[in-house]
Motif scaffolding. Structure first.
Motif, PDB file in Angstrom:
ATOM      1  N   ASP A  46       0.816  -1.150  -0.044  1.00 14.97           N
ATOM      2  CA  ASP A  46      -0.052   0.120   0.016  1.00 14.97           C
ATOM      3  C   ASP A  46       0.863   1.242  -0.027  1.00 14.97           C
ATOM      4  N   LYS A 101       1.127   8.799  -2.696  1.00 11.80           N
ATOM      5  CA  LYS A 101       0.684   9.807  -1.664  1.00 11.80           C
ATOM      6  C   LYS A 101       2.028   9.791  -0.427  1.00 11.80           C
ATOM      7  N   LYS A 126      -4.164  -2.290  -6.504  1.00  2.00           N
ATOM      8  CA  LYS A 126      -3.993  -0.830  -6.258  1.00  2.00           C
ATOM      9  C   LYS A 126      -3.573  -0.112  -7.608  1.00  2.00           C
ATOM     10  N   GLU A 175      -6.836  11.365  -6.487  1.00  2.00           N
ATOM     11  CA  GLU A 175      -7.872  11.035  -5.972  1.00  2.00           C
ATOM     12  C   GLU A 175      -9.278  11.925  -6.036  1.00  2.00           C
ATOM     13  N   ARG A 182     -10.277   6.585  -6.816  1.00  2.00           N
ATOM     14  CA  ARG A 182      -9.268   6.191  -5.749  1.00  2.00           C
ATOM     15  C   ARG A 182      -9.617   6.091  -4.369  1.00  2.00           C
ATOM     16  N   LEU A 203      -9.981   3.174  -2.272  1.00  2.00           N
ATOM     17  CA  LEU A 203      -8.947   2.332  -1.622  1.00  2.00           C
ATOM     18  C   LEU A 203      -8.917   2.804   0.073  1.00  2.00           C
TER      19      LEU A 203
HETATM   20  N1  GLY Z   1      -3.900   4.027   0.640  1.00  5.96           N
HETATM   21  C1  GLY Z   1      -4.744   4.546  -0.030  1.00  5.96           C
HETATM   22  C2  GLY Z   1      -4.244   5.311  -1.208  1.00  5.96           C
HETATM   23  O1  GLY Z   1      -3.074   5.109  -1.528  1.00  5.96           O
HETATM   24  O2  GLY Z   1      -5.161   5.695  -1.830  1.00  5.96           O
END
Ligand code: GLY
Length: 355
Positions: free
Chosen positions: A131, A137, A216, A226, A230, A233
């Motif tokens: 992750d 991120k 992912k 996002e 996204r 997740l």
């Molecule tokens: N941990 C969630 C993301 O990377 O979007």
């Protein structure tokens, strides 16, 4: 090493028994800063030694204290300071060796130093392999809120060596496995079944890491910033982050994945309350998760504070608390809005589950 096609180079294999060091050398002909913590400094030192052997000398090890409580401005400032003092330019490179704290913090140092330099991640925990190190991120915790300050900044490469898992404490492995189970719940019912029914000692880690990164990446590549998709997740993370933060703020330790398990059960219950998820699926999810994970103590008197923490969730807009909902095992939808009553009910439900 086996590579995967993506916006970042993602490769899985034995780091020090492959051409990894030569590959690393290709990323930079300038300086390299290696960010690590007390737990990963030996791996970092080993890597630096191998780089020295092929004639790479401008390498600076930046060792930070271990633990989520150090994912803060002070550690970040220490990285900025060492890069500045050693005259790093925008063409130089950072390599982050560690778990999610190091890859998030090192990634954010790379995103911000001189408006952004390149970096690569070498995750050493299951959580960061499946992750944190993938998808760009980056960030730090701030004033009691998780990942409150950060940026999207993709690494140039992520190099995963599953051998590191052999020395990982069981609780850390279980914590990372929560994200693996999440990938099954949001995207692939067969994967969920495999992960739930395979005894922990028989799990094929190479396969699991590849599959989780594939899920992912499939999502991140469609929505890197996002804006929408996204957010799936984040299933389990609206409640999960609030519970984790509650624990940290009260000076108690709760591993990220353990909090995410609480969050997944609560958010599955919210999905049930909204009529998205059937009762049989809800009970199956709760049973599978609670048979593997110890119950986390959450007293009813803590509910209001946990709820207040959810108002800081990064997915929120002015309409209220944003949650990812499950439609079924293997299927999720983003941008659900949870009422305070639904959240309280879900925390009550969690309290009734037997582990
Ligand atoms: N941990 C969630 C993301 O990377 O979007």
């Amino acid at each position: 090493m086996k590579s995967m096609k993506s916006n970042e180079t993602i490769a899985i294999g034995r780091l020090f028994e492959s051409n990894f060091i030569e590959i690393l050398n290709l990323y930079s002909n300038g300086k390299i800063g290696v960010v690590c913590d007390e737990n990963t400094q030996t791996i970092a030192a080993q890597m630096i030694q191998k780089l020295h052997l092929i004639g790479k000398t401008n390498i600076y090890q930046i060792t930070l204290p271990s633990g989520e409580q150090h994912k803060n401005l002070e550690s970040l400032s220490s990285v900025w300071q060492q890069l500045t003092e050693n005259n790093f330019t925008r063409k130089d490179l950072l390599i982050n060796v560690g778990g999610g704290v190091i890859t998030d913090l090192g990634g954010f140092a790379a995103a911000t130093y001189k408006r952004g330099i390149e970096y690569i991640n070498i995750p050493t925990t299951l959580l960061s392999m499946v992750d944190a190190s993938v998808g760009g991120k980056t960030g730090i915790d701030y004033q009691g809120f998780k990942n409150q300050i950060g940026a999207f900044h993709l690494p140039k490469g992520v190099y995963v060596d599953p051998e590191f898992l052999k020395t990982l404490p069981q609780q850390q492995l279980l914590s990372g496995y929560a994200e693996v189970l999440k990938h099954g719940l949001i995207a692939d019912a067969n994967y969920w079944e495999y992960c739930v029914f395979t005894p922990f000692l028989e799990v094929n880690w190479n396969e699991v890491i590849l599959k989780s990164i594939e899920i992912k990446n499939g999502i991140v590549s469609q929505d890197p910033q996002e804006i929408g998709l996204r957010k799936v997740l984040n299933f389990g993370h609206t409640v999960g982050h609030a519970v984790e933060t509650y624990y940290i703020n009260h000076g108690e330790e709760l591993l990220h994945g353990m909090a995410v398990v609480v969050g997944m059960i609560c958010e599955a219950h919210i999905s049930f309350q909204k009529g998205n998820l059937g009762q049989i699926q809800l009970e199956s999810i709760s049973k599978s998760l609670s048979s593997r994970y110890n119950k986390v103590s959450i007293k009813e008197s803590c509910f209001p504070e946990i709820l207040q923490l959810m108002y800081q969730d990064k997915k929120n807009n002015s309409k209220g608390i944003n949650v990812t909902l499950l439609n079924d095992i293997g299927s999720a939808q983003f941008d659900g809005l949870a009422t305070e009553e639904e959240i309280y009910q879900s925390l009550h439900y969690y309290g009734t589950i037997k582990s």
